[in-house]
Scaffold this active site. Structure first.
Site, short mmCIF file in Angstrom:
data_model
loop_
_atom_site.label_atom_id
_atom_site.label_comp_id
_atom_site.label_asym_id
_atom_site.label_seq_id
_atom_site.Cartn_x
_atom_site.Cartn_y
_atom_site.Cartn_z
N HIS A 168 -13.25 -91.73 -33.21
CA HIS A 168 -13.91 -91.43 -34.47
C HIS A 168 -15.24 -90.70 -34.25
CE1 HIS A 168 -14.58 -92.19 -38.76
NE2 HIS A 168 -15.84 -92.42 -38.45
N HIS A 174 -11.94 -92.48 -45.09
CA HIS A 174 -12.21 -93.91 -44.93
C HIS A 174 -10.89 -94.65 -45.08
CE1 HIS A 174 -15.87 -96.76 -45.12
NE2 HIS A 174 -15.84 -96.11 -43.99
#
Lengths: 227, 736
Positions: free
Chosen positions: B54, B100
């Site tokens: 990420h 998200h």
């Protein structure tokens, strides 16, 4: 005309309200921070704008109604000063004791943002005198807690005293359950104080006060105030 | 807090613990080699935060470098919190999209809410006031038992955050497909307006300057969140709920106002929001970009809970926080601004000259690392990949039944029905500049105080990307370009949010490589560079990957917001189709919804023609020749015409298919690069002539009027179509 807009930390329609007031009055409104304790001198109108004054995690408007500036707003209103509360502003004015009833969570428990039709029920007051009695106008709502509640005695009294300023209706002007976006008692969308100098309303007239945004029905209210 | 309290629970650091932190043997060895010793527990946490997928983009970096990121309009491309694009008159638009996904699947309301919060912070960290938000959402099949719960929670979470913060949520996408059953996608976009010469960046400068912590207090929420976002899901996912953060839009609103006041005061040297891996990533980022070291004294960090360890503070993903390097002489003024907004303001460290990340708690060293190495030596992989094999041809299709019955089925289908149930829950008008609300090709928001407008859209067609990643990647960019042109806006730039499965599987990596190639080709051909973005990999549950979903957020500019084109037709207009129609049926909505097939190739995208046609639309729009305009995408010509009729409340008629084409291919084929425009009758000849001059394929295909939608000889009442179109969502959610 001298106007002020109250700014709470979570207000988010304060600029929109200021733009509408400036366009109608030709003068810049004073933005008054909630921690202040006094309003400008010789003020004609106080506007309490929409938003989420203190996050609205508790009862909407309850904390804002106890901000230092609200004593001055209540004094201003009690002296007969013009006071307009839109959306969260109406919630704050109710919590401050300036208007009766309560605004509960929308009947379907959802936030609702859309244009609604309103019937102008009452024109003998400084806010809606620019409309025709019974006129159907189009103005947006955007709220989670706009479900107006009062006991039957209060509702009867508001009707008898012509203090219901606006009602949610359909395009034909009928106050139906379907045209009621939040479950408000008797489709009530806005209420006047006894002296008719304080108005609380859920719909946002400042959001359709500009032809570039698709409508100008809201600007009539501000122009009537400024006239 | 006593120093001793934080020590007792620290586990022994070894390969097993590193694995739990998502670091493989090779990566752990790299750390040992780098330090020449075993890292402390806090250091291990810092490495895992910096080196996970990420934050490090270790699988994707090699390919992201190939994307076009420059142009005369670009002020700042990828690498900062958000991209910055010039819109003239000294102003800039700052925007980004970010996923998200994993948090939203675990806890849909808070996952989606904090996704919105994070992207808003990315924008206002750079000195821009957010003026528009969008969301691209992908959910599992409507009949999957979890889907309703996720839709309800995600939509409420997006509304709950954005509405309270006070940014209009003006557009987005919602799709359903079984490939997202175990892994929904929540891609949040935000754009903000700033003065072009007052953009704030993250690079620290100056030695001995205070490092200041701003905003909300630090709690234990979200510890390890970024690492979670870098792993596949399995049945233990519910155990990960505590890694999801809780959003507080009221604090974010105050943080916005306080930060903008602070920036105006001249106190800010550099500023960075605390997003994934919070304090760790933000501090390292500021030091790394500024060629400086950073010392942090963690006892000064405002904490919400007692006895927080250095490890927890460094990895917490508590929301609504910022880290700033301050001009020391402005401290009093800066502190007063944060006190006014009742937010924390704490000096938690300082910039230091040496290349060092020195983290202490109560004077005790918790981490002492070479700072540049944390990001500079992060692993980078050239993962093996396999190209997606070409799709088999469709073969013979059964003949279509009634064209209007088919239209009614499509326009009432989950993927094409009205999204009003969703966007009614978003405040899309706050700030009183929304010129075009949700429901058109692109939303248009006026640049406050001017006549100009900004257009926003987000697009991708994942089923195309799966069938043919290169064409699918091109198509996503081309459709964003087309949607902007369709409102009359000049496309400026895009942000890309690349959602894929596990990159360690060569066929998934092949999807990624193909899509990035297609995106890059389209960006180059359309002068539509990528200025920001985000990669979300490992979107798999129990080995089942999502459809490749590279969401493109596009931004365009209009000189006159009030002149933007709309899709609503009126009576007595002619319908002209621009662009070439070959009747492509592979991977169409028609094929899926009517024939139950998801096969064939994706439509190909002719980028030169896409560009030329888009420019033509803008040109004739500027000459006032277009009364209404709609891009052709899912469902093709007939669906576009029906949507124009529904928006205008006026019927439309489309002529029969040309002789050499089957009805379903004509009405429902999904060839790219096409627009359906409505023109006044007396303007039709001028438009066709202009198209001829510009060598654009244009043909008269129908007209408006009446109360029916008719396709050839087959008609359906507009009212019936509207009921079908508007019914599904609310009924499915159990709200009507």
């Amino acid at each position: 005309m001298k106007t002020s807009v109250i700014v709470f930390p979570g207000s988010n329609c304060d600029r929109d309200m200021a733009v509408a007031l400036r366009n109608a009055t030709g003068h810049e409104p004073t933005m008054v921070w909630h921690k202040d304790s006094a309003l400008p001198d010789d003020l004609d109108l106080v506007a309490v704008p929409g938003g989420f004054s203190f996050g609205d995690y508790l009862r909407c408007g309850a904390i804002a109604a106890r901000s230092p500036i609200m004593r001055a707003v209540v004094d201003h209103a009690r002296r007969g000063g013009l006071t307009l509360g839109v959306c969260n502003g109406w919630q704050v004015l109710i919590e401050a004791g300036l208007l009766p009833g309560a605004l509960m969570r929308n009947a379907d428990l959802k936030f609702v943002c859309q244009d609604v039709h309103l019937r102008v029920e009452e024109v003998q007051n400084p806010f809606s005198r620019g409309y025709q009695a019974g006129q159907i106008i189009r103005v947006p709502v955007a709220h989670h807690d706009g479900n107006f509640y009062g006991d039957e005695d209060l509702l009867d009294r508001l009707e008898a005293e012509n203090r219901v300023a606006f009602r949610y209706v359909d395009a034909n002007g009928d106050a139906t359950a379907r045209s009621n976006p939040n479950g408000s008692a008797r489709n009530i969308a806005g209420v006047l104080s006894e002296n008719r100098r304080v108005l609380g309303m859920m719909p946002h007239p400042e959001r359709l006060a500009d032809s570039a945004l698709g409508g100008v029905d809201g600007s009539v209210l501000f122009e009537a105030l400024a006239a | 807090m006593a120093a001793a309290d934080t020590q007792i629970t620290e586990p022994e650091v070894n390969q097993a613990l590193a694995s739990e932190h998502g670091l493989n043997a090779e990566e752990y060895q790299r750390i040992l080699d780098l330090l020449g010793r075993t890292p402390t527990f806090t250091e291990l946490g810092i490495f895992s935060a910096m080196w996970n997928e990420h934050c490090s983009y270790k699988s994707s970096k090699k390919w992201l470098r190939t994307l076009p990121t420059t142009g005369p309009q670009v002020i700042c491309g990828p690498g900062e919190n958000a991209g910055v694009v010039d819109i003239g008159d000294g102003q800039a638009i700052v925007f980004k999209m970010e996923s998200h996904n994993h948090p939203s699947y675990i806890e849909p309301y808070q996952g989606a809410a904090t996704g919105v919060g994070g992207i808003l912070r990315d924008v206002f960290t750079m000195g821009a006031r957010p003026i528009a938000a969008m969301n691209a959402l992908s959910f599992g099949a409507p009949d999957h038992p979890k889907t309703r719960h996720l839709v309800r929670g995600v939509v409420e979470g997006i509304g709950g955050y954005g509405n309270a913060f006070g940014v209009p949520t003006v557009g987005g996408e919602v799709r359903f497909h079984p490939a997202y059953n175990g892994n929904c996608l929540v891609n949040a976009f935000a754009a903000g307006l700033a003065d072009a010469d007052k953009i704030f960046y993250s690079a620290a400068s100056g030695v001995g300057r205070p490092v200041v912590y701003l905003g909300a207090k630090t709690g234990r929420d979200g510890v390890g969140g970024a690492t979670m976002a870098s792993a596949e899901f399995d049945e233990t996912i519910e155990e990960k709920r505590p890694t999801v953060q809780v959003g507080d839009p009221f604090t974010e609103k105050r943080l916005l106002e306080a930060c903008l006041e602070l920036m105006a005061s001249g106190a800010v040297v550099s500023i960075q929001d605390m997003g994934a891996a919070g304090l760790t990533c933000s501090a390292v980022e500021m030091g790394d970009k500024g060629e400086l070291g950073v010392r942090l004294d963690l006892e000064a960090v405002p904490c919400r809970e007692t006895h927080m360890s250095a490890y927890e503070m460094m990895l917490s993903e508590s929301q609504e926080r910022m880290l700033m390097v301050l001009r020391p002489e402005k401290e009093t003024e800066a502190r007063a601004i944060f006190e006014k907004w009742d937010l924390d303001f704490a000096i938690v460290g300082e910039t230091i000259p040496e290349d060092r990340f020195d983290v202490r708690l109560n004077g005790q060293t918790k981490a002492d690392l070479p700072l540049k190495a944390l990001s500079g030596t992060a692993p980078e992989y050239d993962r093996p990949w396999e190209p997606t094999p070409p799709a088999a041809p469709l073969g013979e299709l059964p003949p279509m039944g009634s064209a209007t019955a088919t239209l009614a089925t499509l326009i009432g289908a989950p993927d094409l029905c009205s999204r009003a149930w969703v966007w009614r829950q978003y405040d899309h008008m706050v700030m009183a500049d929304t010129v075009q609300r949700p429901g058109g090709d692109a939303a248009v928001v006026r640049v406050h105080g001017t006549e100009k407008g900004l257009a926003f859209t987000c697009d991708v067609t994942p089923r195309y990307c799966k069938a043919n990643p290169v064409e699918g990647g091109k198509q996503a960019v081309a459709e964003a370009f087309r949607n902007l042109c369709a409102v009359g806006a000049t496309p400026l730039a895009i942000t890309d949010n690349l959602n894929f499965g596990n990159p360690e599987k060569p066929h998934i990596m092949g999807q990624f490589v193909g899509c990035v190639q297609g995106i890059g080709e389209a960006c180059a051909a359309l002068d539509f560079p990528v200025v920001s973005g985000n990669v979300s990999l490992y979107n798999e549950t129990d080995g089942q990957a999502i459809l490749p979903t590279p969401t493109i957020g596009g931004v365009g500019l209009l000189e006159q917001a009030s002149q933007s084109l709309r899709i609503a037709v009126a009576e007595h207009q002619r319908l002209i189709l621009l662009g070439q129609s070959a009747g492509h049926l592979g991977q169409t909505i028609y094929l899926r919804e009517i024939l139950g097939r998801e096969d064939g190739d994706a439509p190909s995208v002719d980028l030169a023609s896409e560009r030329k046609t888009g420019e033509f639309v803008r040109e004739i729009a500027a000459n006032g020749l277009i009364a209404a305009c709609h891009d052709l995408s899912d469902g093709g010509l007939a669906v576009a015409a029906a949507e124009m009729a529904l928006a205008g409340g006026v019927g439309v008629h489309l002529d029969h298919s040309p002789q050499d084409m089957r009805d379903e291919a004509w009405f429902f084929g999904e060839d790219q690069g096409r627009y359906l425009i409505a023109v006044e009758t007396d303007a039709a000849d001028a438009v066709l002539a202009a198209a001829g001059d510009a060598r654009i394929i244009a043909q008269m295909v129908g007209s408006t009027g009446g109360t029916d939608v008719s396709l050839g000889n087959d008609a359906i009442a507009l009212g019936e179509l509207r009921t079908t179109h508007e019914a599904w969502f609310a009924q499915w959610m159990g709200d009507s």
